[in-house]
Design an enzyme around this catalytic site. Structure first.
Site, short mmCIF file in Angstrom:
data_model
loop_
_atom_site.label_atom_id
_atom_site.label_comp_id
_atom_site.label_asym_id
_atom_site.label_seq_id
_atom_site.Cartn_x
_atom_site.Cartn_y
_atom_site.Cartn_z
N ARG A 89 0.80 -1.23 0.00
CA ARG A 89 0.00 0.00 0.00
C ARG A 89 0.84 1.28 0.00
O ARG A 89 0.57 2.19 -0.79
CB ARG A 89 -0.91 0.04 1.24
CG ARG A 89 -2.16 -0.75 1.10
CD ARG A 89 -2.53 -1.38 2.43
NE ARG A 89 -1.62 -2.48 2.70
CZ ARG A 89 -1.83 -3.72 2.29
NH1 ARG A 89 -2.94 -4.03 1.69
NH2 ARG A 89 -0.94 -4.68 2.50
N THR A 90 1.81 1.35 0.88
CA THR A 90 2.54 2.61 1.02
C THR A 90 3.35 2.87 -0.25
O THR A 90 3.42 4.00 -0.74
CB THR A 90 3.46 2.56 2.26
OG1 THR A 90 2.70 2.05 3.35
CG2 THR A 90 4.01 3.91 2.61
N LYS A 118 27.56 -4.07 -2.64
CA LYS A 118 29.02 -4.07 -2.82
C LYS A 118 29.73 -3.38 -1.66
O LYS A 118 30.92 -3.09 -1.75
CB LYS A 118 29.37 -3.37 -4.15
CG LYS A 118 28.84 -4.14 -5.36
CD LYS A 118 29.24 -3.47 -6.67
CE LYS A 118 28.24 -2.42 -7.06
NZ LYS A 118 28.48 -1.86 -8.40
N ARG A 139 11.23 3.84 3.14
CA ARG A 139 10.82 2.93 4.21
C ARG A 139 12.03 2.11 4.62
O ARG A 139 12.71 1.52 3.75
CB ARG A 139 9.72 1.99 3.74
CG ARG A 139 9.51 0.84 4.70
CD ARG A 139 8.30 0.03 4.40
NE ARG A 139 7.10 0.77 4.68
CZ ARG A 139 5.89 0.21 4.76
NH1 ARG A 139 5.74 -1.09 4.57
NH2 ARG A 139 4.82 0.93 5.03
N HIS A 172 5.18 5.99 11.41
CA HIS A 172 4.65 5.82 10.05
C HIS A 172 3.75 7.04 9.82
O HIS A 172 2.52 6.93 9.80
CB HIS A 172 3.88 4.51 9.97
CG HIS A 172 3.63 4.01 8.57
ND1 HIS A 172 3.77 4.82 7.45
CD2 HIS A 172 3.22 2.80 8.11
CE1 HIS A 172 3.46 4.10 6.36
NE2 HIS A 172 3.13 2.88 6.74
#
Ligand code: CP
Length: 358
Positions: A89-90, A118, A139, A172
């Site tokens: 959703r986000t 790397k 996120r 959030h």
């Protein structure tokens, strides 16, 4: 005017969240965020302006003329969606918001596909994104990383805004914005978002949406908060300390049915077992009393609503989905509108959109 360029990282990090707010604001626009990192940046005025802007965008997007106008606003901007934790959703609602406003976008959804694999540091990776993009929507599982990156970028020669799309077990903020938008819309013709009881149920210890929404609700008059969870997953004291400081009424409970019968909104959450410290830790907790099903639906007042940030497992029975009080699907779509509003506002287009057609 407080600026991130005027304060060392360790001094900024040590400030209480509300004291950080002026450092994250757009210096050229009144009460407008530049970086969006936590719920403590949003007051009532800003929440109501965002909801009005989201309503306006929602309305405009219905017509070809309005949609084309929205799309013409930000074709000169590019957004990087950096999601190093899973999301449906986000991620998709931010992506759709970019499309609505005409931004082009790129994404990294697994650090193993970037040069972090790397050995490049997270800081260098994010600094690299700022060479190609004009906004980072991120996120991460790490608490505080979005904040540190906001400070780093503001102190670099290419400052760009960061939107926190979920950070660890901590915050959030854009989920809380869509939750508030849903509550405002749900009670708009029923007396508004005041004098209400909001019940949170489920994993309140590790659910970052609960921490952010609990704070945002303190902006509204007389919102009583009830926290229903097994003792092992009850809401942490830092959330309650804020409520005590602000004089907000709250209750701790283990009785979902009783709470439902007294609630205007019931906010269900899933068990966040991805944060377990040992294998099977969550599975050993008895959660059977913390699920919303047909019996709970009977107890919910006629004007009450059921919310969930989603994804769900079995904490809301699917037999509830078609009840008009089940708000979670609309809540999810509201995320696209409020995130469009936030991005438009961040780039300074609030007034222009609100004046469209005037
Ligand atoms: N509510 C929410 O954050 O959902 P996703 O994890 O699917 O983005």
């Amino acid at each position: 005017m407080a600026k991130l360029t005027d304060i060392a990282w360790n001094e900024f990090e040590a400030l209480p969240l509300e004291a950080k707010r002026p450092y994250l604001a757009n210096p050229d626009l009144p009460n407008t965020p530049y970086h969006t990192l936590f719920a403590q940046q949003f007051d009532r005025d800003l929440l109501e302006r965002l909801a009005a802007l989201a309503n306006r965008i929602r309305f405009m997007a219905k017509s070809k003329e309005g949609a084309l106008y929205l799309k013409s606003l930000l074709p000169h901007k590019r957004a990087m969606l950096y999601f190093s934790q899973p999301s449906s959703r986000t991620f998709l609602s931010h992506l759709a918001a970019c499309q609505i406003l005409g931004l082009t976008w790129g994404s990294v959804r697994d650090a193993a596909t970037s040069s972090e694999f790397k050995g490049e540091s997270r800081e260098d990776s994010i600094r690299t994104f700022s060479s190609y993009f004009d906004m980072i929507i991120m996120r991460t599982p790490e608490k505080g990383l979005a904040e540190q990156m906001a400070w780093e970028l503001s102190n670099s020669d290419r400052p760009i805004p960061i939107i926190n799309a979920g950070s660890g077990k901590d915050q959030h903020p854009t989920q809380a914005l869509l939750d508030i938008y849903t509550l405002l819309r749900s009670f708009e013709t029923k007396g508004g978002l005041r004098n209400r009881t909001v019940t949170f149920c489920g994993d309140l210890l590790r659910g970052r949406t609960v921490r952010s929404l609990s704070y945002l609700l303190t902006n509204f008059e007389n919102i009583r908060q009830v926290f229903v969870a097994p003792p092992e997953l009850q809401v942490p004291d830092d959330v309650l300390a804020i409520l005590r400081e602000k004089g907000v009424q709250y209750a701790i409970s283990g009785n979902l049915r009783e709470a439902v019968s007294l609630s205007d909104a019931v906010y269900m959450t899933r068990i966040q077992d991805e944060w377990d410290q040992s294998k099977g830790e969550s599975a050993r907790i008895d959660t059977h009393l913390f699920k919303f099903g047909a019996e709970e639906l009977k107890l919910l007042p006629p004007d009450g609503i059921i919310m969930h940030p989603l994804p769900r497992r079995d904490e809301i029975a699917t037999c509830c989905d078609r009840d008009p009080r089940a708000m979670y699907w609309r809540q999810m779509r509201n995320g696209m509108w409020i995130r469009s509003a936030l991005i438009a506002m961040t780039f300074g287009f609030e007034k222009q959109i609100m004046c469209f057609g005037a």
